[in-house]
Structure formats: structure tokens, C-alpha cells
Design a protein around this motif. Structure first.
Motif, short mmCIF file in Angstrom:
data_model
loop_
_atom_site.label_atom_id
_atom_site.label_comp_id
_atom_site.label_asym_id
_atom_site.label_seq_id
_atom_site.Cartn_x
_atom_site.Cartn_y
_atom_site.Cartn_z
N GLY A 290 33.06 51.87 148.50
CA GLY A 290 34.40 52.35 148.20
C GLY A 290 35.00 53.09 149.38
N HIS A 291 35.88 54.04 149.04
CA HIS A 291 36.59 54.83 150.04
C HIS A 291 36.25 56.30 149.85
CE1 HIS A 291 39.01 51.38 151.15
NE2 HIS A 291 39.28 51.17 149.88
N MET A 292 36.07 56.99 150.97
CA MET A 292 35.82 58.43 150.93
C MET A 292 37.05 59.17 151.41
SD MET A 292 32.03 59.15 152.37
CE MET A 292 30.60 58.34 151.74
N ALA A 293 37.41 60.22 150.69
CA ALA A 293 38.46 61.14 151.10
C ALA A 293 37.85 62.53 151.17
CB ALA A 293 39.62 61.09 150.12
N GLU A 294 38.62 63.50 151.57
CA GLU A 294 38.08 64.85 151.73
C GLU A 294 37.54 65.44 150.42
OE1 GLU A 294 39.87 69.06 153.14
OE2 GLU A 294 40.30 67.33 154.43
#
Length: 155
Positions: free
Chosen positions: A31-35
Motif C-alpha cells: 500500500g501507501h505510507m503517509a506520516e
């Protein structure tokens, strides 16, 4: 930390856990990682490659009923696939047959700080409580919030 996913992802994990019972299942989450959050895009069930003879640790005899491992070669393959799809490996999931969805000390010792760890409890062959965990700065597991999202958001 917040883990965003679609209910279909949970169904894939639960089905995998039930199909491998009484053994532990495991898999990779891309998936995608954000802060402050991670968004799950793809769940990839894997084979439980745990092999006591291949491990250099002195522990009581354990099996795939109480341990899981993802083959290093497969993990590398998934890292390449994720990169090619502009995704990241955001976590690992596994089951706890006839035990709560709470990380064991073994889970904690071998966890990576960036990842989410979904654990599903499987009681008598039926998937039950599912929780997500991540390591804090002291290498202790903290419960993550699971947020259900719409598939169109994932596109």
C-alpha cells in the motif's frame, strides 16, 4: 497510527486464516505510507515458511502452529513488485490459532518498526477478532486504529 483498508481485505485475511487452521497463516500487505496513516491496496497471502531447523535460535520446539515466516526470496520479490507498482510493503498479517489477536513476545522481537502487523484470532477454525499493531519508538507494540474505506478511494 491509522491503517486504512477495505472490508474485502479483511475477508481475504480471514479466509486465509481459516483455510490454514490449525496452522498460522501469514501474508504481505502492499500500500501507501503517509506520516500518520497507511493505506492498504493489496493483500498477498503467502505460504508459512517457518522451519525450526532453519532458524538459528534456541527456543522450545515450535511449529507452524505457533510460528510463521515469510521466505526471504519471496519478500524480496514482493519488494520489487511493490516498487514497480509505486507501492510499499506496509505490513505483515498472520493468525493466532486458538489464541487472542495480541502480539506474542516472538512477534515483537522480530517485528520491523515501519510495518503494521494485523493479527487475527482463529478459534476452532473460525476467524474472530482482528487487530492491527505497530511498534513505537521503544520497540513495543501499540494498537492501531483500523479505518474502513471505499474501494474507489484506493484506485
Amino acid at each position: 497510527m491509522n491503517l486504512k483498508l477495505h472490508p474485502e481485505h479483511l475477508q481475504i485475511i480471514n479466509n486465509h486464516a481459516e483455510s490454514t487452521y490449525p496452522e498460522e497463516c501469514c501474508g504481505i500487505m502492499l500500500g501507501h505510507m503517509a506520516e500518520d496513516s497507511k493505506t492498504l491496496i493489496t493483500v498477498i497471502p503467502t505460504e508459512n515458511a517457518w522451519n525450526q531447523e532453519a532458524v538459528n535460535f534456541t527456543v522450545e520446539a515450535q511449529s507452524t502452529k505457533r510460528r510463521y515466516a515469510i521466505a526471504p526470496a519471496f519478500m524480496l520479490q514482493m519488494q520489487r513488485e511493490a516498487r514497480n507498482r509505486n507501492l510499499s510493503i506496509i505490513g505483515i498479517y498472520h493468525s493466532h490459532p486458538d489464541h487472542p489477536a495480541i502480539p506474542s513476545e516472538w512477534d515483537r522481537l522480530y517485528a520491523w518498526p515501519e510495518y503494521s502487523y494485523i493479527i487475527v484470532s482463529v478459534e476452532n477454525g473460525k476467524a474472530g477478532k482482528l487487530q492491527s499493531w505497530s511498534l513505537d519508538e521503544n520497540h513495543q507494540f501499540q494498537l492501531e486504529t483500523i479505518e474502513h474505506i471505499n474501494l474507489t478511494i484506493l484506485s
